[in-house]
Structure formats: C-alpha cells, structure tokens
Design an enzyme around this catalytic site. Structure first.
Site, PDB file in Angstrom:
ATOM      1  N   LYS A   1       0.833  -1.203   0.000  1.00 48.07           N
ATOM      2  CA  LYS A   1       0.000   0.000   0.000  1.00 48.07           C
ATOM      3  C   LYS A   1       0.865   1.249   0.000  1.00 48.07           C
ATOM      4  O   LYS A   1       0.547   2.243  -0.663  1.00 48.07           O
ATOM      5  CB  LYS A   1      -0.921  -0.004   1.218  1.00 48.07           C
ATOM      6  CG  LYS A   1      -1.789   1.257   1.323  1.00 48.07           C
ATOM      7  CD  LYS A   1      -2.755   1.188   2.483  1.00 48.07           C
ATOM      8  CE  LYS A   1      -3.595   2.466   2.561  1.00 48.07           C
ATOM      9  NZ  LYS A   1      -4.609   2.405   3.628  1.00 48.07           N
TER      10      LYS A   1
ATOM     11  N   HIS B   1     -10.484 -27.672 -36.065  1.00 51.69           N
ATOM     12  CA  HIS B   1     -11.562 -26.893 -35.449  1.00 51.69           C
ATOM     13  C   HIS B   1     -12.201 -27.650 -34.281  1.00 51.69           C
ATOM     14  O   HIS B   1     -13.425 -27.746 -34.182  1.00 51.69           O
ATOM     15  CB  HIS B   1     -12.606 -26.491 -36.485  1.00 51.69           C
ATOM     16  CG  HIS B   1     -12.043 -25.704 -37.633  1.00 51.69           C
ATOM     17  ND1 HIS B   1     -11.479 -24.461 -37.459  1.00 51.69           N
ATOM     18  CD2 HIS B   1     -11.922 -25.983 -38.947  1.00 51.69           C
ATOM     19  CE1 HIS B   1     -11.041 -24.005 -38.624  1.00 51.69           C
ATOM     20  NE2 HIS B   1     -11.297 -24.925 -39.546  1.00 51.69           N
TER      21      HIS B   1
END
Length: 532
Positions: A145, A294
């Site tokens: 932080k 595919h």
C-alpha cells in the site's frame, strides 16, 4: 511531502522473514553491502547469522518477544508504523517521531506454504490451520500500500533483477520497480487467500485439531474463485480483431503448462485445438494419434506403434488433416516423425520427442512442437452472459469388462468380439466430438465423423459422406440416443453392422425393433456424451 516522494528511493532498513530461503543469503549480502540494516525473525534470522551477517531480531525492534508459538511477532505498531507512514507527510513524521518509530524501506516475505500443507493426504486439521499465515500477508499489504516509500519483495525470482538495480543505483530502487513489486504483492495475497478459502470450502464440518482433514474434492464451490496469472499474451484470439491471452494455473501441466520446443508462437486456435486432441489421446492406453481440425477429430486411431496409429488416423480423412493439429499419447520417434513431417500441420502435442524426431521436424521451422505432461481432471467452466457455468469434467468411460454391467445388449444379436472392441473405440472418440455426433469406426480407426449437426440424422449422413475408406462392416457410435428409427436406419444404410448409444428415448423400443429388423447389434451405455 518530500521532494523524494515518488522518485528513486534508497533502502536503509529491510525486514526479512521468509519460508523459502532460496537465494536469501546472497540477496541479504548485497543489501548489507550498501549499509542496509537487516531485521529478521526466527529461522530467517538464524540463516542470515550463520552466513556471517549482522541481524537485529524483530523482538529487539518491537521490545516484545515473539509469542504464542510465533503467531505474534510482526503484528506491532513499530513494524507497521515503519511500513505505512508517508515520508515527508508532516503529520506522519510527527507521529512516528513521538513514538520512536523507525522507517522500514523494504520487506522481503514469502508466505507459509498453505497449499502444500493442504495437499498432504490426511494432514491434521490443526496443522492445516496453523499454516494460515497472518503476519506475513499483513506486512505484505502494508508495504505494498505504501509502495511510494517501501519496496515489497514476495518472489525469489525477483532477487537477481533487484540485485542488479541496487548495484546500478547505489542501493536504491525506482518508483517503477516499487510499483511492479506492489502489484505482484497484492496478487500474491489474493491468490493466497483464495487458496485458503477454496480448501476450507471443501471441509464440511471442522474436525478436532488432531483429526485428519477430509477434503470433499467433488463438491462444487460455494464461491467460484479463479486466480490464474498471465502466462502468455497472444497475437489475437479466434479472429484477428479479438484480443487474447493465455492464463495458467502454475502447475506446469496440461496444454497451458506445455513446453514449446520449436516453431512459431502458439495461437489461440492452436491452443484450443491442441487441448482437444491431447485430451482425446489420453482416453487410450495403447499408442494413439488424434488429428483435430476446429476442435473436432477428423482422424483418430490406435496402433501397435505411433507410426501405425498415425498412418491409420491420416488415412481416415487426409483432406481435412491438412493444416490440423495432432495429439499423441506416446513419445514420438524418428520413424513416426518422418511420416508426419510429410504433411502440413500446425502443431503437435506429445509427452516427448526423441532426438531423431526433433531432427526430422527441425526443417519445418513453423511447426510448433510442444511437450505436455498430463494434468489432473478439473471442472469445466464456461461463460454465459452475466455469469459462469461450472460442471464436472466428463470422465465417463466404459471398457470391455463392463459388458454385463454398464453395457446392455438390447438386440437379439449380440456384437461380435471384434465389433465390441470397435464400438468401445468409437464411443471414446464420440465423447470428444461436438454434438450432435456420429462416429463410424473399425479396428481402432475412425472412418467418418459427423460433428456438430442440428439433426442426428444429418450427423449420420454427414459422417458417412466424410468416409474415405469403405464403411461396409464398420460400427457406429452416437453421443446421445436416437430419438427415432430414421437415424439408426441411416447408419445401417452407410454400412454399419453394430451401434453403441446411451439409450433412454421414449422411442427406444421402436429403435431396437428397427435394429433387429436390420440385423444390427446394438448396445446401450446409459451414459450420454453431449459436448457443446
């Protein structure tokens, strides 16, 4: 705010407390070389002292001993105040001066190995809970932080680059580096908390501390937490106008964790197709080769060798095989590679490639070769608008020993031994074909695949139309029941003599009667294999 706020910041005091001590001493020696004061805890402090470094114990900093079996050692204002106060902020400066809080400019922390502990069979519940790190994540978050003033180091892999930067900047780190480290730190604590929550979610009732933990691995999570780091940015997705990337679970297993040995960068479509052919190849115990286009298999076969399996798979549909991808469940040798190299394919996935095979493929510079280690079965997740669907993986599998249990012969004529072997092969392939699916096969080789059709009759017709080799005397597998006799009749017209299907239609009796009339052997599995 001081003029140095947001700039390159020197490291004057560092707190080190790590579980993984790989590279720790070398990193700490570099810090000490720049005059950095080292503060540490427990085993970390001991390791540093044994290496001849001067270390201040955390208890000397806080004036409090480590207590409660180490549960409380860094949870103290003199630690978190030193991490969180904003340098140059007048109010903060006054507060830390009043309470004799010294700044801490770097934290080097990695967390208790909770996931490894949770993976130990029969681990005691109390031991599992004790391996939930509290002080570590608290320091990580405080330092991250306040990244403008504090560097937070959570990964051993970052040590070398940080050493280079410290040496280049005379013991200082840039704002860009502190920001990068902070983002990694928050990702680390997020993944850590998710791992804890996911494990505890699988424990229905808390056992006594000494009792072994029994994780209900089959239970669906009450909250779905997904935290996969970016593994690779891709050039584009299914189409060039779509952005795409690969995220991996970090296990190094499966297609996402595969090692690419040669060839162009893997594309989105390559990865999807490779996963499809690899998963189907894992269905078989004997050597198997799967050619996918595919996501649907255009040729699948087993054989005594990889070469034989490949030749059979290619013969099933050589036209569709052009430009496809191949999945193989055995090490690829030189003989197989010589034949495969004659065909243009995009990628090949296998557990290994011999030196001879690598040499055969080397001339095909664009061919992607990937070595894959099998991954454990995981639930299947799919997106829908506004949410996600999750389901168990389709692990349903039937073998020849289940002819009297799972498999039910429903026609007057039972399948011959040869037909039964072919039926079970076709059934495994059908599981990996998009629904509606019909698979024609014989002797460990697909002959025609009807995939993704809206009508089961059309799937039967299309599969027969795709047949290059003679279909007379083959078998057929249907991923779901025949709702009417017409689909079965189409299969028989194509040349099939035996059929495997789930059964369960209200028209089953009509379909069975049609099979008897046509002289077909038919077995029901009781398992459906829809694949959407």
């Amino acid at each position: 705010m001081s003029e140095l706020h947001g700039a390159v910041k020197p490291i004057r005091r560092a707190l080190l407390s790590v579980t993984d001590k790989t590279g720790l001493v070398e990193f700490a020696q570099v810090l000490a070389g720049f005059g950095v004061e080292l503060i540490s805890t427990g085993g970390t402090a001991r390791a540093l002292r044994e290496a001849g470094l001067v270390v201040k114990d955390i208890s000397d900093l806080t004036g409090f001993p480590e207590m409660l079996d180490g549960r409380v050692k860094t949870l103290h204002p003199l630690v978190h105040g030193g991490l969180l106060y904003i340098r140059g902020n007048a109010e903060h400066e006054a507060a830390v001066a009043a309470h004799s809080i010294q700044p801490i400019d770097m934290v080097v922390v990695n967390l208790y190995a909770f996931e490894k502990t949770a993976a130990i069979p029969g681990v005691a519940f109390g031991h599992l809970i004790e391996n939930i790190d509290i002080g570590g994540p608290s320091m990580v978050r405080s330092a991250a932080k306040n990244f403008e003033d504090v560097a937070i180091v959570t990964r051993v892999a970052d040590y070398p680059a940080l050493i280079e930067e410290l040496k280049a900047a005379n013991g200082a780190l840039s704002r860009a580096t502190r920001w990068r480290l902070a983002k990694q730190a928050f990702a680390t604590t997020a993944a850590y908390d998710a791992a804890i929550a996911n494990a505890l979610d699988r424990i229905a009732d808390a056992p006594l501390p000494a009792s072994p933990v029994e994780l209900d691995v089959a239970a669906l999570p009450t909250t779905l937490r997904i935290n996969f780091p970016l593994a690779q940015a891709l050039r584009y997705g299914e189409n060039p106008h779509q952005r795409a990337a690969l995220y991996a679970d970090g296990s190094g297993l499966g297609i996402a964790g595969a090692t690419q040995l040669q060839g162009k960068e893997l594309s989105f479509n390559n990865l999807v197709d490779l996963d499809a052919c690899w998963e189907l190849a894992q269905e078989f115990d004997e050597p198997a080769v799967i050619i996918v286009k595919h996501t649907n298999p255009c040729g699948a076969a087993t054989g005594a060798t990889v070469l034989e399996a490949y030749q059979k798979a290619l013969a099933a549909d050589p036209v569709s095989a052009f430009g496809g991808v191949i999945g193989i469940n055995r090490t690829v040798d030189g003989d197989a590679a010589t034949e495969i190299a004659k065909l243009f394919v995009e990628a090949i996935a296998a557990p290994a490639f011999t030196t001879e095979a690598r040499e055969r493929f080397a001339a095909k510079k664009n061919l992607r070769l990937v070595e894959v280690r099998s991954a454990p079965t995981r639930p299947v997740v799919k997106h829908v608008s506004g949410g996600l669907l999750i389901q168990d993986a389709d692990t349903g599998r039937i073998d020849v020993t289940e002819i009297d249990s799972a498999l039910k012969i429903v026609t007057w004529r039972p399948p011959t031994a040869e037909e039964l072997r072919s039926l079970l092969f076709a059934w495994r392939v059908a599981k990996h074909v998009k629904s509606n699916a019909i698979v024609y096969a014989r002797d460990g080789q697909t002959l025609g695949v009807g995939a993704g059709q809206m009508s089961r009759v059309d799937a039967a017709r299309f599969g027969a139309m795709k047949g290059v080799l003679p279909l007379k005397g083959c078998v057929a597998a249907s991923d779901a029941f025949f709702p009417f006799p017409d689909g079965l009749e189409t299969v028989a017209e194509a040349g099939a003599t035996a059929v495997i299907q789930p059964g369960g239609s209200v028209k089953d009796e009509d379909v069975i009667a049609a099979a008897d009339r046509l002289g077909l052997a038919m077995v029901f599995t009781g398992i459906r294999h829809f694949r959407h």
